[in-house]
Write a protein that holds these residues in place. Sequence first.
Motif, PDB file in Angstrom:
ATOM      1  N   VAL A 117       4.776   7.063   3.262  1.00 23.05           N
ATOM      2  CA  VAL A 117       4.515   8.327   3.730  1.00 23.05           C
ATOM      3  C   VAL A 117       5.270   8.925   4.498  1.00 23.05           C
ATOM      4  O   VAL A 117       5.744   8.218   5.217  1.00 23.05           O
ATOM      5  CB  VAL A 117       3.578   8.432   3.665  1.00 23.05           C
ATOM      6  N   ASP A 118       5.523   9.856   4.189  1.00 24.36           N
ATOM      7  CA  ASP A 118       6.811  10.461   5.809  1.00 24.36           C
ATOM      8  C   ASP A 118       5.885  10.932   6.651  1.00 24.36           C
ATOM      9  O   ASP A 118       5.176  11.446   7.078  1.00 24.36           O
ATOM     10  CB  ASP A 118       7.545  11.602   4.836  1.00 24.36           C
ATOM     11  N   PRO A 119       6.523   9.974   7.933  1.00 23.42           N
ATOM     12  CA  PRO A 119       5.585  10.252   9.063  1.00 23.42           C
ATOM     13  C   PRO A 119       5.647  12.036  10.330  1.00 23.42           C
ATOM     14  O   PRO A 119       4.855  11.805  10.887  1.00 23.42           O
ATOM     15  CB  PRO A 119       6.130   9.045   9.926  1.00 23.42           C
ATOM     16  N   THR A 120       6.044  11.917   9.717  1.00 24.87           N
ATOM     17  CA  THR A 120       6.504  14.086   9.900  1.00 24.87           C
ATOM     18  C   THR A 120       5.240  14.407   9.236  1.00 24.87           C
ATOM     19  O   THR A 120       4.600  15.748   9.469  1.00 24.87           O
ATOM     20  CB  THR A 120       7.504  14.416   9.718  1.00 24.87           C
ATOM     21  N   LEU A 121       4.472  14.081   8.561  1.00 26.27           N
ATOM     22  CA  LEU A 121       3.205  14.795   7.745  1.00 26.27           C
ATOM     23  C   LEU A 121       3.511  16.321   7.054  1.00 26.27           C
ATOM     24  O   LEU A 121       2.536  16.397   6.363  1.00 26.27           O
ATOM     25  CB  LEU A 121       2.091  15.337   8.693  1.00 26.27           C
ATOM     26  N   HIS A 122       4.666  16.167   7.435  1.00 25.22           N
ATOM     27  CA  HIS A 122       5.009  17.884   6.821  1.00 25.22           C
ATOM     28  C   HIS A 122       5.997  18.096   5.709  1.00 25.22           C
ATOM     29  O   HIS A 122       7.377  18.632   5.908  1.00 25.22           O
ATOM     30  CB  HIS A 122       5.247  18.952   6.747  1.00 25.22           C
ATOM     31  N   MET A 156       0.665  -1.282   0.480  1.00 24.34           N
ATOM     32  CA  MET A 156      -0.433   0.117  -0.149  1.00 24.34           C
ATOM     33  C   MET A 156       0.775   1.578  -0.807  1.00 24.34           C
ATOM     34  O   MET A 156       1.897   1.685   0.712  1.00 24.34           O
ATOM     35  CB  MET A 156      -1.165  -0.015   1.207  1.00 24.34           C
ATOM     36  N   SER A 157       0.578   2.242  -0.547  1.00 22.46           N
ATOM     37  CA  SER A 157       1.766   3.210  -0.946  1.00 22.46           C
ATOM     38  C   SER A 157       1.553   4.110   0.688  1.00 22.46           C
ATOM     39  O   SER A 157       2.615   4.839   0.426  1.00 22.46           O
ATOM     40  CB  SER A 157       0.868   4.201  -1.255  1.00 22.46           C
ATOM     41  N   SER A 158       0.853   3.957   1.389  1.00 19.50           N
ATOM     42  CA  SER A 158       0.535   4.806   2.567  1.00 19.50           C
ATOM     43  C   SER A 158       1.705   4.368   3.774  1.00 19.50           C
ATOM     44  O   SER A 158       1.986   5.048   4.174  1.00 19.50           O
ATOM     45  CB  SER A 158      -0.747   4.765   3.149  1.00 19.50           C
ATOM     46  N   LYS A 167       8.999   9.949  21.634  1.00 24.24           N
ATOM     47  CA  LYS A 167       8.591   9.482  20.344  1.00 24.24           C
ATOM     48  C   LYS A 167       9.043  10.155  18.878  1.00 24.24           C
ATOM     49  O   LYS A 167       8.051  10.056  17.835  1.00 24.24           O
ATOM     50  CB  LYS A 167       7.186   9.572  20.958  1.00 24.24           C
ATOM     51  N   THR A 187      10.277  13.380  26.063  1.00 21.06           N
ATOM     52  CA  THR A 187       9.472  12.120  25.420  1.00 21.06           C
ATOM     53  C   THR A 187       8.705  13.661  24.607  1.00 21.06           C
ATOM     54  O   THR A 187       8.566  11.540  23.436  1.00 21.06           O
ATOM     55  CB  THR A 187       7.390  12.715  26.289  1.00 21.06           C
ATOM     56  N   ARG A 188       8.509  13.558  23.806  1.00 19.28           N
ATOM     57  CA  ARG A 188       8.617  14.788  22.329  1.00 19.28           C
ATOM     58  C   ARG A 188      10.386  14.338  21.398  1.00 19.28           C
ATOM     59  O   ARG A 188       9.461  12.845  20.608  1.00 19.28           O
ATOM     60  CB  ARG A 188       8.005  15.781  22.402  1.00 19.28           C
ATOM     61  N   LEU A 202       8.532  13.321  18.021  1.00 14.85           N
ATOM     62  CA  LEU A 202       7.789  14.638  17.121  1.00 14.85           C
ATOM     63  C   LEU A 202       8.672  15.856  17.640  1.00 14.85           C
ATOM     64  O   LEU A 202       9.378  15.779  18.019  1.00 14.85           O
ATOM     65  CB  LEU A 202       6.779  14.594  18.061  1.00 14.85           C
ATOM     66  N   PRO A 203       8.232  16.993  16.551  1.00 17.52           N
ATOM     67  CA  PRO A 203       9.058  17.890  16.754  1.00 17.52           C
ATOM     68  C   PRO A 203       8.515  18.334  17.531  1.00 17.52           C
ATOM     69  O   PRO A 203       7.894  18.302  18.526  1.00 17.52           O
ATOM     70  CB  PRO A 203       8.268  18.424  15.110  1.00 17.52           C
TER      71      PRO A 203
END
Lengths: 417, 298
Positions: A6-11, A1-3, A224, A220-221, A226-227
């Motif tokens: 996808v870059d998990p950071t979304l931007h 599946m193409s998804s 995980k 924590t961020r 996250l930015p």
Amino acid sequence: MSSSTVDPTLHPTTAAPAPGEPRSLRDAAVRWWADVKGGELGALPILIGMVIIVVVFQSQNDNFLTAGNFLNLVIQAAGIMTIAMGVVFVLLLGEIDLSVGFVSGVGGAIAALLTLPGGNWEFAGLPAIAVVLVVGLLIGTLNGLLFTKVGIPSFVVTLAGLLAWNGAVLVLIGDQGTVVIQSQTIIDLANGFISAAASWVLVAVGIGGYALNQLARRRTRTSKGLPVDPVSLLALRIGVLAVALIAAVWVMNEDRGVPYVVLMLAVLFVVGSWVLTRSRFGRHVMAIGGNIEAARRAGIPVDRVRIACFAIASMMATLGGVVLASRLTSVDTGAGGGTILLYSIAAAVIGGTSLFGGRGSIRAAVLGAIVIASIDNGLGLLGLASGTKFIITGLVLLAAVTVDSVARRNLAGSGRG
Amino acid sequence: MADAPERPPGSAAPVAPDATGAPAPAAGGAPAPAPGGSPFGGEPLLELRGVSKSFGAVQALYRVDLAVHAGEVLALVGDNGAGKSTLIKSIAGIHSIDEGEIRFAGKPVSIGGPKDAAQLGIEVVYQDLALADNLDVVQNMFLGREETSGPLRGLDETDMEQRARETLAGLSVTTIRSVRQTVAGLSGGQRQSVAVAKAVMWNSKVVILDEPTAALGVAQTRQVLDLVRRLAEKGLGVILISHNLHDVFEVADSVSVLRLGQDVARFTVADTTQAAVVEAITAGALDTVPGQLQEVSA
């Protein structure tokens, strides 16, 4: 599946960095300025307003910026601030509580009467305050039940409360006219001071706690993926808090010291902010204010949350009544009347709480109460008549709401509102 | 028509009338085949059999059959008042059905409320989306199901943010600048994406989308249709309600047509034309004429 690719950071295309590669402080500033221009003003208008107030009053009267007056101003703001913190919960729902003024009067009167030596009860100070809080809780629960279960608009329920609790104050105080508070604990709330050493320990605890909290969150961020905000922004935040706290405590210690009521307000601020932003309950309050239908479909117990908000508002009002009584060391038949109701609601609104619900914070109540108390205090120093005071306070409220409305329009104009 | 036999309760979807809108097959004996050419044979994920619902004297649904398979996009079309909303509200548990059977993964289920539907893995994205403008993307996606941690049961923002990002990434939603921006700042297509992501995050198996492209421009409609396709690719059953046949023909595998509360036709998109669907929407043959139920049901 193409998804899966996808870059998990979304931007992938925007300026957001990959984890562990923080933006610079300049980036943060640029972003903040774009938000301001877009209509997300935050605390900016109120900070500018405070600067104007300080400059105007200091140029008219040298006493405005003295340590003694700063302390007076804080103690004057304390009662309104306590009530306004509770009002924020109700305003966030998009509702209103007009009864908080006289409910605060009831709180003050009960606290004074319970602690009278030779009276029927003769409570100690703290148990008396506990009783007062329970009374506030019951009053607010009644308001909430009438509003949610019977379906009476909050404006009408609390308007009836405004009249009824005014009557209750008169009945409680009765023909004595004035009850002088005898409990040293209650008097000390606004008139007693923490030792300088203790105040510095508390400052250290406050700054250290905030810094640790921020660092733990960042850790924590990062873990995980996250930015995160750049370290420099983090340092700036902690630095600003540290400077503000140290300056305020230092100035107060120059005069009589840090009053107990400031300690109480600090605790209420931390707890209230945590509840609104970090608890499920607070999230549900925000959701109900933003879109009650969405909240209902999400399975949020809408009525229960709304009753709780009214209960919090009345409870904080009775506590505010105790603070006001403590400052005056007495309660008379006028307790809870005058400008208390309007100043409390105005404080929340001037600080940036929307009357339409969904937008606001405990910080708003704190900043708004300081602005209102500054105007009141400054105009008093100038020796202006109370008629002039009210006109100017009214204009400031109008200005604050205008700024909010214009900002909202910008928000809508930039496709964000 | 009056002597048309009732459909056998166990039969699958009604046989589609041919493109000219000929009367519905009166001969009930022929077992209804799986839609011709459709890759979705076997057990439907969600199946409605003979569902009826009336509000007082108004017969909103009359013996409706409907079936959606895993990985299938089923478009539900019909004119205003055809009963589409009533049908999805019945599936979502907002209305209880008067008659008929709802089967999920082959087993009959009773859906007594929205919680039951959510428990089964049925999520509805309503037309108004039900997003709180003042909350950000993550907060909206977890609304009412927030995760908490620590001794104080505080909100676990990092975990929620991470899961929200993963869900959006899994749906290839790349147009949202930051999951921490408020929903007020999002475009119509982005809002729709958030609402859909919110619906699929909870291990849902069937997602019902009510007019997802109604208020969107061309590019945003494209985004949402792609998203609908990806849901099916992920193996979810999708029921898409739409007035826009162009969109329907672009994403749907099959089409069920409702008219005056009855399902008048079922098409496989590959084997039909828009004209045939329009014909069914406006003039599809009814088993009964509303108001004459008593005479017919004999």
